[in-house]
Design a protein around this motif. Structure first.
Motif, PDB file in Angstrom:
ATOM      1  N   ASN A   1      26.157 -11.248 -56.122  1.00  0.00           N
ATOM      2  CA  ASN A   1      25.462 -10.520 -55.038  1.00  0.00           C
ATOM      3  C   ASN A   1      24.749 -10.685 -54.882  1.00  0.00           C
ATOM      4  O   ASN A   1      23.545 -10.515 -53.281  1.00  0.00           O
ATOM      5  CB  ASN A   1      26.350  -9.191 -55.986  1.00  0.00           C
ATOM      6  N   GLN A   2      23.659 -11.273 -55.619  1.00  0.00           N
ATOM      7  CA  GLN A   2      21.675 -11.163 -55.741  1.00  0.00           C
ATOM      8  C   GLN A   2      22.058 -12.439 -54.467  1.00  0.00           C
ATOM      9  O   GLN A   2      21.310 -12.632 -53.507  1.00  0.00           O
ATOM     10  CB  GLN A   2      21.620 -11.723 -56.573  1.00  0.00           C
ATOM     11  N   VAL A   3      22.509 -13.835 -54.539  1.00  0.00           N
ATOM     12  CA  VAL A   3      21.792 -14.311 -53.541  1.00  0.00           C
ATOM     13  C   VAL A   3      22.669 -13.685 -52.129  1.00  0.00           C
ATOM     14  O   VAL A   3      21.669 -14.476 -51.286  1.00  0.00           O
ATOM     15  CB  VAL A   3      23.163 -15.949 -53.562  1.00  0.00           C
ATOM     16  N   VAL A   4      23.991 -12.800 -51.549  1.00  0.00           N
ATOM     17  CA  VAL A   4      23.689 -12.760 -50.307  1.00  0.00           C
ATOM     18  C   VAL A   4      22.951 -11.708 -50.453  1.00  0.00           C
ATOM     19  O   VAL A   4      22.654 -11.971 -49.131  1.00  0.00           O
ATOM     20  CB  VAL A   4      25.550 -11.897 -51.035  1.00  0.00           C
ATOM     21  N   ASN A   5      22.123 -10.995 -50.593  1.00  0.00           N
ATOM     22  CA  ASN A   5      21.690  -9.730 -50.536  1.00  0.00           C
ATOM     23  C   ASN A   5      20.002 -10.540 -50.093  1.00  0.00           C
ATOM     24  O   ASN A   5      19.415 -10.347 -49.103  1.00  0.00           O
ATOM     25  CB  ASN A   5      20.673  -8.721 -51.622  1.00  0.00           C
ATOM     26  N   ALA A   6      19.655 -12.080 -50.913  1.00  0.00           N
ATOM     27  CA  ALA A   6      18.638 -12.317 -50.764  1.00  0.00           C
ATOM     28  C   ALA A   6      18.875 -13.442 -49.355  1.00  0.00           C
ATOM     29  O   ALA A   6      17.972 -13.356 -48.205  1.00  0.00           O
ATOM     30  CB  ALA A   6      18.180 -13.973 -51.962  1.00  0.00           C
TER      31      ALA A   6
END
Length: 205
Positions: free
Chosen positions: A77-82
């Motif tokens: 989820n963090q990677v997608v947001n980044a």
């Protein structure tokens, strides 16, 4: 620096809940022109007061306590947001992250990625999935289906730590890897070891 023996499952559970597991991004640079073409997401545990715990300390605890799955979902989820943030700022970079065999075998990662794609939260070119050579060859039949599924979605799948001696050419040829990431030990030894140099040359070829 804290050691695994000084950590507890409860502390790690709180870290997940409180978003203390954060990602640092290591740039991937194309050597021919020096252009940054992507980045690898590397997880760290920020325990506060400037103290950072490396994954070599807490990932074994995550594996033994069954929390690695929750961490992987959180980091995806963090990677997608980044990726979304970078794209809005005009950067076209592929972000990669490591996953464990269990997350492929359970289809968790592929199902989550399929959901992100359907919601247009990411494009296939925004994300790359990495899995180590030892993990691939140790769980070949169990994870092959999901690696193929990710590839069919347009997601690049990379073999990490390639050259550590686990792969067979026959099995390697059956999986749709987009890239092989050479093990750093092989790269470090290629100046003094003909065998390591041969592995590097053959991999590039």
């Amino acid at each position: 620096m804290p050691t695994q023996s000084g950590l507890t499952q409860k502390a790690l559970e709180r870290a997940i809940e409180n978003d203390e597991l954060i990602l640092y991004y290591q740039p991937k640079v194309r050597l021919v022109d020096g252009k940054v073409i992507g980045a690898e997401a590397l997880v760290r545990w920020n325990v506060g007061a400037g103290d950072i715990i490396p994954p070599s300390v807490f990932i074994p605890l995550a594996e033994s306590s069954g929390l690695l799955h929750d961490i992987t979902v959180n980091l995806l989820n963090q990677v997608v947001n980044a990726s979304d943030t970078l794209r809005k700022q005009g950067f076209e970079l592929a972000l990669s992250m490591n996953v464990a065999p269990n997350d492929l075998q359970s289809h968790t990662i592929s199902e989550n990625i399929a959901s992100y794609l359907s919601k247009q939260a990411i494009r296939p070119s925004d994300l790359q999935i990495e899995i180590t050579e030892s993990a691939v060859m140790g769980n070949f039949d169990k994870i092959r289906e999901d690696i193929n599924r990710l590839s069919e979605m347009g997601i690049d799948v990379l073999m990490d730590d390639f050259g550590t001696g686990y792969s067979s050419i026959d099995r390697l040829s059956q999986l749709p890897f987009s890239a092989l990431k050479l093990d750093q030990g092989v790269v470090k030894r290629m100046g003094t070891s003909q065998q390591s140099l041969n592995v590097v040359k053959a991999s590039i070829s």
